[in-house]
Scaffold this motif. Structure first.
Motif, mmCIF file in Angstrom:
data_model
loop_
_atom_site.group_PDB
_atom_site.id
_atom_site.type_symbol
_atom_site.label_atom_id
_atom_site.label_comp_id
_atom_site.label_asym_id
_atom_site.label_seq_id
_atom_site.Cartn_x
_atom_site.Cartn_y
_atom_site.Cartn_z
ATOM 1 N N GLY A 133 0.814 -1.209 0.000
ATOM 2 C CA GLY A 133 0.000 0.000 0.000
ATOM 3 C C GLY A 133 0.846 1.258 0.000
ATOM 4 N N ALA A 134 0.295 2.329 -0.546
ATOM 5 C CA ALA A 134 1.037 3.593 -0.649
ATOM 6 C C ALA A 134 0.103 4.786 -0.403
ATOM 7 C CB ALA A 134 1.700 3.699 -2.022
ATOM 8 N N GLY A 135 -0.891 4.585 0.465
ATOM 9 C CA GLY A 135 -1.801 5.677 0.808
ATOM 10 C C GLY A 135 -1.339 6.396 2.069
ATOM 11 N N GLY A 136 -2.279 7.063 2.721
ATOM 12 C CA GLY A 136 -1.949 7.829 3.927
ATOM 13 C C GLY A 136 -1.408 6.958 5.045
ATOM 14 N N ALA A 137 -1.983 5.776 5.218
ATOM 15 C CA ALA A 137 -1.532 4.887 6.290
ATOM 16 C C ALA A 137 -0.103 4.419 6.025
ATOM 17 C CB ALA A 137 -2.481 3.696 6.408
ATOM 18 N N ALA A 138 0.219 4.177 4.758
ATOM 19 C CA ALA A 138 1.582 3.738 4.407
ATOM 20 C C ALA A 138 2.587 4.827 4.748
ATOM 21 C CB ALA A 138 1.656 3.402 2.921
ATOM 22 N N ASN A 157 2.469 -1.485 -4.408
ATOM 23 C CA ASN A 157 1.132 -0.886 -4.431
ATOM 24 C C ASN A 157 0.502 -1.133 -5.794
ATOM 25 O OD1 ASN A 157 -0.864 0.775 -3.076
ATOM 26 N ND2 ASN A 157 -0.441 2.321 -4.635
ATOM 27 N N ARG A 158 -0.825 -1.309 -5.782
ATOM 28 C CA ARG A 158 -1.534 -1.517 -7.056
ATOM 29 C C ARG A 158 -1.172 -0.418 -8.051
ATOM 30 N NH1 ARG A 158 -7.957 -1.024 -6.850
ATOM 31 N NH2 ARG A 158 -7.315 0.978 -5.937
ATOM 32 N N THR A 159 -1.222 0.839 -7.593
ATOM 33 C CA THR A 159 -0.869 1.961 -8.463
ATOM 34 C C THR A 159 0.605 2.285 -8.204
ATOM 35 O OG1 THR A 159 -3.107 2.759 -8.110
ATOM 36 C CG2 THR A 159 -1.566 4.301 -9.140
ATOM 37 N N ASN A 194 0.545 -4.868 6.056
ATOM 38 C CA ASN A 194 -0.514 -4.460 5.127
ATOM 39 C C ASN A 194 -1.071 -3.113 5.560
ATOM 40 O OD1 ASN A 194 -2.551 -4.418 3.150
ATOM 41 N ND2 ASN A 194 -4.022 -5.191 4.642
ATOM 42 N N THR A 195 -0.902 -2.104 4.707
ATOM 43 C CA THR A 195 -1.492 -0.788 4.996
ATOM 44 C C THR A 195 -2.676 -0.510 4.071
ATOM 45 O OG1 THR A 195 -0.279 0.619 3.426
ATOM 46 C CG2 THR A 195 0.880 0.030 5.453
ATOM 47 N N THR A 196 -3.013 -1.445 3.183
ATOM 48 C CA THR A 196 -4.157 -1.210 2.293
ATOM 49 C C THR A 196 -5.450 -1.516 3.050
ATOM 50 O OG1 THR A 196 -4.459 -3.454 1.408
ATOM 51 C CG2 THR A 196 -2.744 -2.095 0.361
ATOM 52 N N SER A 197 -6.555 -1.185 2.418
ATOM 53 C CA SER A 197 -7.850 -1.499 3.035
ATOM 54 C C SER A 197 -8.306 -2.911 2.682
ATOM 55 C CB SER A 197 -8.880 -0.476 2.560
ATOM 56 O OG SER A 197 -8.785 -0.322 1.158
ATOM 57 N N LEU A 198 -7.492 -3.632 1.927
ATOM 58 C CA LEU A 198 -7.880 -4.992 1.527
ATOM 59 C C LEU A 198 -7.927 -5.897 2.751
ATOM 60 C CD1 LEU A 198 -5.711 -5.253 -1.701
ATOM 61 C CD2 LEU A 198 -8.189 -4.979 -1.572
ATOM 62 N N GLY A 199 -9.009 -6.697 2.828
ATOM 63 C CA GLY A 199 -9.166 -7.600 3.969
ATOM 64 C C GLY A 199 -10.087 -7.040 5.031
HETATM 65 P P1 ATR Z 1 -5.346 5.182 3.665
HETATM 66 O O1 ATR Z 1 -5.214 6.613 4.065
HETATM 67 O O2 ATR Z 1 -6.179 4.365 4.604
HETATM 68 O O3 ATR Z 1 -4.027 4.544 3.369
HETATM 69 P P2 ATR Z 1 -5.842 5.538 0.831
HETATM 70 O O4 ATR Z 1 -4.923 6.703 0.763
HETATM 71 O O5 ATR Z 1 -7.139 5.596 0.109
HETATM 72 O O6 ATR Z 1 -6.237 5.211 2.332
HETATM 73 O O7 ATR Z 1 -5.034 4.222 0.388
HETATM 74 C C1 ATR Z 1 -5.643 2.982 0.268
HETATM 75 C C2 ATR Z 1 -4.585 1.945 -0.097
HETATM 76 O O8 ATR Z 1 -5.247 0.697 -0.326
HETATM 77 C C3 ATR Z 1 -3.833 2.273 -1.377
HETATM 78 O O9 ATR Z 1 -2.542 1.720 -1.301
HETATM 79 C C4 ATR Z 1 -4.687 1.552 -2.411
HETATM 80 O O10 ATR Z 1 -4.014 1.243 -3.610
HETATM 81 P P3 ATR Z 1 -4.025 2.328 -4.831
HETATM 82 O O11 ATR Z 1 -3.021 3.366 -4.482
HETATM 83 O O12 ATR Z 1 -3.680 1.540 -6.024
HETATM 84 O O13 ATR Z 1 -5.443 2.863 -4.880
HETATM 85 C C5 ATR Z 1 -5.005 0.288 -1.669
HETATM 86 N N1 ATR Z 1 -6.177 -0.380 -2.237
HETATM 87 C C6 ATR Z 1 -7.469 -0.051 -2.040
HETATM 88 N N2 ATR Z 1 -8.276 -0.887 -2.749
HETATM 89 C C7 ATR Z 1 -7.451 -1.747 -3.404
HETATM 90 C C8 ATR Z 1 -7.657 -2.850 -4.292
HETATM 91 N N3 ATR Z 1 -8.892 -3.243 -4.652
HETATM 92 N N4 ATR Z 1 -6.563 -3.518 -4.765
HETATM 93 C C9 ATR Z 1 -5.317 -3.134 -4.416
HETATM 94 N N5 ATR Z 1 -5.063 -2.100 -3.584
HETATM 95 C C10 ATR Z 1 -6.107 -1.414 -3.077
#
Ligand code: ATR
Length: 277
Positions: A133-138, A157-159, A194-199
């Motif tokens: 993951g690479a969002g705010g939590a990461a 990260n997916r993106t 894992n910092t993503t919202s997956l799971g």
């Molecule tokens: P937060 O602040 O909780 O980290 P966020 O900035 O929205 O929230 O980040 C969500 C993370 O979960 C991101 O790493 C996101 O991947 P992308 O940057 O590709 O969007 C990841 N995430 C959310 N849904 C996903 C999915 N279906 N498959 C893969 N990664 C996902």
């Protein structure tokens, strides 16, 4: 704050009803027998500044800020801690006597304290970490891992572009790995995060292949609903040490409570039970 005034604090979000912070801080206020109140405040983004400037006048000593206000609160603050600056967001505000707003971010601290208490044998120098993951939590997790001195962090990260940007900001200990390759680097990891919202309940499952998990590794998930995610379940079956995400929420609240109410509170099983109930 003037003499004799009961200190007030709260969490500002939009929405905010889901926040566990009032239960958490309320539990501590009660356990330590302190005079003080902690309340949820639903504030629309356009109103954030005027609310923040008014709260100190109403007896507030500080506040937590949550989605969607974390970045805006950092911008509005009069001074900012180094770690909040690095993370690019605030979660804890302390109002000075003169109404000045000090912004901090305790998410990385909470992450690290949770890890230290759940996996006491792990040390940052043990070896590479893999972060999903690479969002705010990461950002908070990377700030903590880099500061602690983890020698190599494989970020996936997916993106991919979001991960590349974090490598630019957080430095050369980070190696970006394509999302489809994530399973291949797990076998080198001493720590998997894992910092993503997956799971999370209601979200998709994390589908990264986990067969490479090594029995000595520590695996932690920021998702805490459910407490035992598929990642943690699989890791436990592979003989890893697993650390659930609830502790991060509990530990990140400690510095704020101490600043506002003057007691450094303990994270213990009673607190966990109160927040889970
Ligand atoms: P937060 O602040 O909780 O980290 P966020 O900035 O929205 O929230 O980040 C969500 C993370 O979960 C991101 O790493 C996101 O991947 P992308 O940057 O590709 O969007 C990841 N995430 C959310 N849904 C996903 C999915 N279906 N498959 C893969 N990664 C996902």
């Amino acid at each position: 704050m003037s003499e004799g005034r009961i200190p007030l604090a709260g969490v500002i979000g939009h929405p905010v009803a889901h926040s566990k912070s009032p239960t958490l801080h309320g539990h501590w206020l009660k356990s330590y027998g302190l005079a003080g109140h902690y309340i949820p405040m639903d504030v629309a983004p356009d109103d954030l500044e005027v609310v923040l400037r008014s709260l100190p006048k109403a007896g507030f000593v500080g506040a937590n800020v949550t989605v969607p206000h974390k970045e805006a609160a950092l911008r509005l603050a009069d001074n900012v801690s180094d770690r909040a600056q690095k993370i690019g967001a605030a979660n804890t505000l302390v109002f000075r006597e003169d109404g000045a707003i000090h912004a901090d971010n305790t998410d990385g601290y909470g992450f690290m304290e949770n890890l230290r208490s759940g996996a006491p044998d792990w040390t940052p120098g043990d070896g590479p970490a893999v972060v999903f993951g690479a969002g705010g939590a990461a950002r908070a997790v990377l700030q903590a891992l880099v500061e602690a001195g983890v020698p190599k962090i494989m970020l996936t990260n997916r993106t991919r572009t979001r991960a590349d940007k974090l490598k630019d900001e957080f430095g050369q200990t980070i190696t970006v790995v394509d999302w489809v390759q994530a399973g291949n680097v797990i076998e080198d990891a001493e720590l998997v995060v894992n910092t993503t919202s997956l799971g999370m309940q209601g979200q998709l499952e994390l589908r990264v292949p986990l067969d490479g998990l090594q029995p000595g590794a520590v695996v932690t998930d920021l998702v805490y609903a459910p407490l035992k995610t598929h990642l943690l379940q699989t890791a436990e079956e592979a003989g890893c040490t697993v650390v659930d995400g609830l502790g991060m929420l509990l530990h990140q609240a400690v510095p704020g409570f101490e600043s506002w109410f003057g007691v450094r509170p303990e994270v213990n099983l009673d607190l966990r039970a109160a927040v889970l109930s």
